[in-house]
Design a protein around this motif. Structure first.
Motif, PDB file in Angstrom:
ATOM      1  N   ALA A 104       0.898  -1.340  -0.292  1.00 20.69           N
ATOM      2  CA  ALA A 104       0.272  -0.217   0.346  1.00 20.69           C
ATOM      3  C   ALA A 104       0.837   1.968  -0.002  1.00 20.69           C
ATOM      4  O   ALA A 104       2.294   1.235   0.314  1.00 20.69           O
ATOM      5  CB  ALA A 104      -1.124   0.278   1.228  1.00 20.69           C
ATOM      6  N   PRO A 105       0.146   2.208   0.275  1.00 21.23           N
ATOM      7  CA  PRO A 105       0.738   3.506  -0.655  1.00 21.23           C
ATOM      8  C   PRO A 105       1.790   3.906   0.709  1.00 21.23           C
ATOM      9  O   PRO A 105       1.788   3.698   2.584  1.00 21.23           O
ATOM     10  CB  PRO A 105      -0.663   4.979  -0.901  1.00 21.23           C
ATOM     11  CG  PRO A 105      -1.000   3.983  -1.788  1.00 21.23           C
ATOM     12  CD  PRO A 105      -0.833   2.087  -0.361  1.00 21.23           C
ATOM     13  N   VAL A 106       3.773   4.351   0.896  1.00 23.95           N
ATOM     14  CA  VAL A 106       4.028   4.169   2.077  1.00 23.95           C
ATOM     15  C   VAL A 106       3.416   6.481   2.315  1.00 23.95           C
ATOM     16  O   VAL A 106       3.695   7.048   1.369  1.00 23.95           O
ATOM     17  CB  VAL A 106       5.618   4.557   2.025  1.00 23.95           C
ATOM     18  CG1 VAL A 106       6.161   5.350   2.923  1.00 23.95           C
ATOM     19  CG2 VAL A 106       5.600   3.385   1.020  1.00 23.95           C
ATOM     20  N   ASN A 107       3.084   6.359   3.529  1.00 23.08           N
ATOM     21  CA  ASN A 107       2.576   7.588   4.132  1.00 23.08           C
ATOM     22  C   ASN A 107       3.904   8.452   5.538  1.00 23.08           C
ATOM     23  O   ASN A 107       3.520   9.419   5.543  1.00 23.08           O
ATOM     24  CB  ASN A 107       1.266   7.523   4.867  1.00 23.08           C
ATOM     25  CG  ASN A 107       1.485   6.189   6.360  1.00 23.08           C
ATOM     26  OD1 ASN A 107       2.669   6.473   6.528  1.00 23.08           O
ATOM     27  ND2 ASN A 107       0.290   5.554   5.828  1.00 23.08           N
ATOM     28  N   SER A 140      10.060   3.035   6.857  1.00 23.73           N
ATOM     29  CA  SER A 140       8.933   3.379   6.267  1.00 23.73           C
ATOM     30  C   SER A 140       7.738   2.215   6.739  1.00 23.73           C
ATOM     31  O   SER A 140       7.423   1.050   7.486  1.00 23.73           O
ATOM     32  CB  SER A 140       9.066   3.068   5.195  1.00 23.73           C
ATOM     33  OG  SER A 140       8.919   1.919   4.699  1.00 23.73           O
ATOM     34  N   ALA A 141       6.276   3.559   7.033  1.00 20.57           N
ATOM     35  CA  ALA A 141       5.250   2.703   6.945  1.00 20.57           C
ATOM     36  C   ALA A 141       4.573   3.219   6.452  1.00 20.57           C
ATOM     37  O   ALA A 141       4.033   4.357   5.228  1.00 20.57           O
ATOM     38  CB  ALA A 141       4.957   3.385   9.167  1.00 20.57           C
ATOM     39  N   ALA A 142       3.132   2.227   6.041  1.00 20.26           N
ATOM     40  CA  ALA A 142       2.657   2.248   5.270  1.00 20.26           C
ATOM     41  C   ALA A 142       0.828   1.836   5.060  1.00 20.26           C
ATOM     42  O   ALA A 142       0.900   1.593   6.770  1.00 20.26           O
ATOM     43  CB  ALA A 142       2.464   1.430   3.915  1.00 20.26           C
ATOM     44  N   ASP A 193       1.252   6.030  -4.069  1.00 18.71           N
ATOM     45  CA  ASP A 193       2.891   4.920  -4.047  1.00 18.71           C
ATOM     46  C   ASP A 193       3.216   4.279  -3.386  1.00 18.71           C
ATOM     47  O   ASP A 193       3.359   4.777  -2.661  1.00 18.71           O
ATOM     48  CB  ASP A 193       3.370   5.931  -5.310  1.00 18.71           C
ATOM     49  CG  ASP A 193       4.510   5.710  -5.777  1.00 18.71           C
ATOM     50  OD1 ASP A 193       5.255   4.448  -6.172  1.00 18.71           O
ATOM     51  OD2 ASP A 193       4.758   5.917  -6.972  1.00 18.71           O
ATOM     52  N   CYS A 194       3.869   3.005  -4.155  1.00 17.32           N
ATOM     53  CA  CYS A 194       4.184   2.433  -2.800  1.00 17.32           C
ATOM     54  C   CYS A 194       5.577   2.191  -2.864  1.00 17.32           C
ATOM     55  O   CYS A 194       6.439   1.105  -1.957  1.00 17.32           O
ATOM     56  CB  CYS A 194       3.021   1.016  -3.834  1.00 17.32           C
ATOM     57  SG  CYS A 194       1.659   0.167  -3.611  1.00 17.32           S
TER      58      CYS A 194
END
Length: 837
Positions: A309-312, A326-328, A582-583
């Motif tokens: 899933a997209p990275v936030n 990173s966390a998504a 975007d992943c």
């Protein structure tokens, strides 16, 4: 045309492993290995192709080429990297590819089938079907069927075509369900047909008879593969991520591999003659399974995965800039569907987190808060697991009615790694001990802010805590006493804050699209020259770099999608960004570390330009995307240059051992240290038989003369004339031991037999040697000893001042050249060290 960004250049993209496009497997005869081709292997990236203008829709491979389809264009890649052939002729998007000998078969969404000659790139044959009566959904070349292919349709029928004669050979009536996949079975004339209702049909094409049927309860069949290592097992993938293993001899289900992927298993391939299977899915994972379980099932052997899933949120971890956390997120409404993996105990996605590596070996060192929760979790970096403690203040359980909508808004860990701070939407800020999990106090008598807390940070010495709120207040607190020190009222609510602990500068982002720089020590809004840049991103897809000493914008460019998180490495060599929907994780190299960049302020009417996101393949620092897509690099063979030829460009060394010059300035200390602890002993008595010289007449051998008879060229004044004797003098001094060099240089003093002219001659000798850019380190050592021994004498002689000034000038020039070369080399070495990811 000027570059879109002066400072940053795309380097590479991380986290892309597999998409929903089925994988392809190629066996390399020379290497004796299987290579997995995915749309974005032990699992390691062997090569990365040139980028496509849009997403790849389908893949195909033969013994030499890799075929890809992007919209209505088909490309053939050689060595998996460069485009060799391009096939254009489809009017709609291509979704099926099949290499067929010297030809390639492609099918688009309107069921137009084109057969291409691979090398000439010409169309050999074109077949047009009507989607209303026969929509092509699958494609297969049956083994031993010369010039024939089988087409599966959404209407359920199968058609066998002779592509050489352009003739329909036979039509199979089907089973009343859309055909989703066709796969050749190990037995001749037998193919496996996967249907949309979950049925798997083993059908004999030669006699048009169904051998057996299987039914999986997980929805449409997405992929089929057969083991060829002596076990009659067929593997089928489903849209729910489960894999079924069927025993073909007993015609029953042998085993299940549930939740093999978090999405539909789009690619599946059993490796030839090996108990291994490779699978891929739209969850951005590539997995290798080994069949060694007691029930015949597969066990995960290797895995390569990225975010599904997209990275936030992104953060660098550590001080070397080599690790990124990173966390998504995940789509909550999609996970609730029965066709996707759903865990009722799964926590909501992580909104933000903070990590501190100082105590990573002692206890949990990552603090994170989740969407819609007031519970904050800890994580352990070394174990890569969730931590022991979960922080939830008792006020939220005792007064649950008033805190029903309270959620955590921000987190912070002190530089010592002992304490974690949590800010909530209710205005509370709590402090916890990360080792014990106990609460260590709260800020404010009732609460820290009257509104939601948007940020909390602690300075590097654990002296001051700063909190910001939606009320526009920026508050300074004593970390230990939890007392309010100062309040700064901003013009608009604060959205987020970021502290640079080394320079004590705080960046405050406000809702009115302004960014303030706050001096934490002075407790006022100011600019400081301690920190260099401030990098900001906005939802207008722009990324800006600000020069803090001047407060001016020095770089600005646009990207395709808005930046959701960014982090600059501690070594400032890479900027890392994540983007909306975007992943991937994108790395941008800092060009100022490798070349000179004029960082002038941009004009007020500056129009930012669009920059393409980095591709998966690495890119040379400073090389633009346009350069990477250009022609092959031309290598020019450089001519050999001797040290004399490059003396004007480079600095050369004498290549003498370090022991010959490194301790010249400390020779007296070395002699003192090497002085014998005991007085010398008396020499031994002369031998009874004295040595003689061989000959007709016996003669005694006289002891050799210990002195060479050579006189000091320096002391004798043979340094002059300088133009002819500078090189012989240097060669002579280089041949001496450190002690002898010390004696020669000390003998230049007028009180030791030298003269003022000899001192001047040595100065001119050193100046002439420095001008040649050769023997750099040895002349520096000799010059240092000369100045140490004769410094007092030189400072008292006014006649030597012009010579000393000239020597100082050439010394500064030569050292500046060496220093620039060293800095450039150190930058390059540091970049190469941190670039190995």
């Amino acid at each position: 045309m000027s570059e879109a960004s002066k400072i940053f250049a795309g380097y590479r993209a991380l986290g892309f492993v597999s998409s929903g496009v089925p994988l392809a497997v190629r066996y390399h005869q020379k290497h004796k290995e299987n290579y997995v081709v995915t749309a974005c292997s032990k699992l390691g990236i062997v090569s990365v192709s040139d980028s496509h203008p849009e997403e790849i829709s389908v893949l195909g491979v033969d013994r030499a080429l890799t075929f890809t389809a992007c919209r209505n264009v088909v490309r053939a890649f050689t060595r998996g990297k460069q485009v060799k052939y391009t096939y254009e002729g489809h009017k709609h998007d291509v979704h099926l590819l099949l290499p067929f000998g010297q030809h390639l078969i492609s099918v688009d969404r309107e069921s137009t089938v084109i057969i291409w000659d691979i090398q000439s790139q010409d169309q050999y044959l074109e077949l047009q079907f009507n989607n209303g009566s026969f929509e092509v959904t699958s494609l297969l070349h049956p083994s031993t069927y010369m010039n024939k292919v089988v087409l599966g349709s959404r209407q359920g029928e199968l058609q066998l075509w002779n592509v050489k004669a352009n003739k329909l050979v036979y039509t199979f009536q089907g089973w009343g369900q859309p055909v989703t996949v066709l796969t050749q079975a190990p037995a001749l004339d037998v193919v496996a047909v996967g249907l949309e209702n979950g049925q798997i049909i083993l059908h004999n094409l030669k006699v048009d008879e169904t051998i057996t049927k299987f039914l999986q309860d997980w929805g449409p069949v997405t992929s089929i593969s057969f083991r060829t290592d002596g076990h009659p097992i067929m593997a089928t993938g489903s849209a729910s991520g489960h894999i079924a293993l069927w025993d073909l001899e007993e015609r029953k289900l042998r085993s299940q591999m549930r939740e093999a992927h978090a999405g539909a298993v789009t690619g599946m391939q059993c490796l030839p003659s090996e108990p291994l299977m490779v699978t891929s899915a739209a969850d951005n994972t590539l997995k290798v399974w080994i069949f060694d379980m007691p029930d015949g099932g597969g066990r995960l052997l290797r895995e390569r995965s990225g975010h599904s899933a997209p990275v936030n949120k992104l953060r660098h971890y550590g001080n070397d800039g080599r690790n990124i956390l990173s966390a998504a997120s995940y789509h909550k409404s999609q996970t609730k569907k029965k066709t996707l993996k759903y865990d009722q105990h799964r926590m909501p996605y992580i909104v933000n987190f903070v990590a501190e590596p100082s105590r990573q070996s002692d206890w949990d060192n990552i603090l994170a808060y989740h969407r819609g929760l007031n519970l904050v979790t800890t994580w352990n970096y070394q174990r890569s697991t969730m931590g022991e403690h979960k922080f939830l203040h008792q006020r939220f359980t005792e007064d649950a009615a008033n805190h029903r909508n309270t959620v955590a808004q921000c987190v912070e860990i002190t530089s010592c790694g002992n304490f974690g701070l949590i800010g909530y939407s209710s205005g509370h800020v709590d402090v916890y001990n990360l080792q014990s999990g106990l609460q260590r106090g709260s800020y404010g008598e009732d609460r820290a802010h009257s509104s939601s807390v948007q940020g909390v940070v602690v300075d590097g010495l654990n002296q001051v805590t700063l909190t910001s709120g939606r009320d526009g207040d920026l508050k300074f607190w004593s970390f230990k006493q939890k007392k309010l020190l100062e309040t700064v009222k901003l013009e608009s609510p604060v959205s987020s804050i970021l502290l640079h602990r080394e320079s004590a500068m705080l960046a405050v982002a406000r809702d009115d699209f302004h960014v303030n720089i706050v001096d934490v020590d002075g407790q006022k809004v100011a600019f400081s020259s301690d920190a260099r840049w401030l990098v900001t991103a906005a939802m207008d897809c722009s990324l800006r770099v600000w020069d803090l000493p001047t407060g001016r914008l020095i770089d600005c460019f646009l990207v395709d999608s808005a930046v959701t998180s960014l982090t600059l490495s501690p070594t400032s060599d890479f900027l890392v960004t994540s983007h909306l929907d975007d992943c991937g994780v994108y790395l941008w190299s800092n060009k100022t570390l490798f070349s000179h960049v004029a960082l002038k302020a941009l004009p007020e009417n500056y129009e930012p330009q669009l920059v393409d996101l980095p591709s998966t393949g690495r890119q040379t620092p400073g090389e633009s995307d346009q350069d990477a897509d250009g022609a092959e690099e031309e290598f020019v063979r450089s001519e050999f240059k001797s040290p004399e030829q490059i003396s004007s460009e480079l600095v050369t060394l004498s290549l003498l051992p370090n022991s010959r010059w490194q301790n010249l300035l400390h020779l007296d200390i070395v002699k003192q240290r090497n002085r014998p602890k005991q007085p010398p002993k008396a020499p031994k008595a002369a031998p009874f038989f004295l040595p003689t010289v061989a000959g007709l007449e016996p003669k005694f051998a006289l002891p050799e003369n210990q002195t060479s008879g050579k006189t000091s060229k320096v002391a004798a004044g043979s340094l002059m004339p300088l133009c002819t004797l500078d090189t012989p003098v240097l060669d002579y001094i280089k041949s001496l031991s450190p002690s002898a060099v010390d004696v020669e240089i000390r003998s230049l003093d007028p009180d030791m037999g030298g003269s003022l002219d000899v001192l001047r001659a040595f100065i001119q000798f050193a100046k002439a040697t420095l001008e040649t850019n050769r023997n750099f380190e040895i002349i520096q050592a000799y010059l240092g000893l000369f100045l140490k021994v004769h410094g007092d004498e030189l400072s008292s002689q006014k006649d030597l001042v012009p010579d000393l000034e000239a020597l100082a000038g050439i010394q500064a020039t030569s050292w500046s050249s060496v220093q620039d070369s060293l800095n450039q080399t150190l930058c390059l070495v540091n970049y190469l060290r941190t670039a190995v990811l």
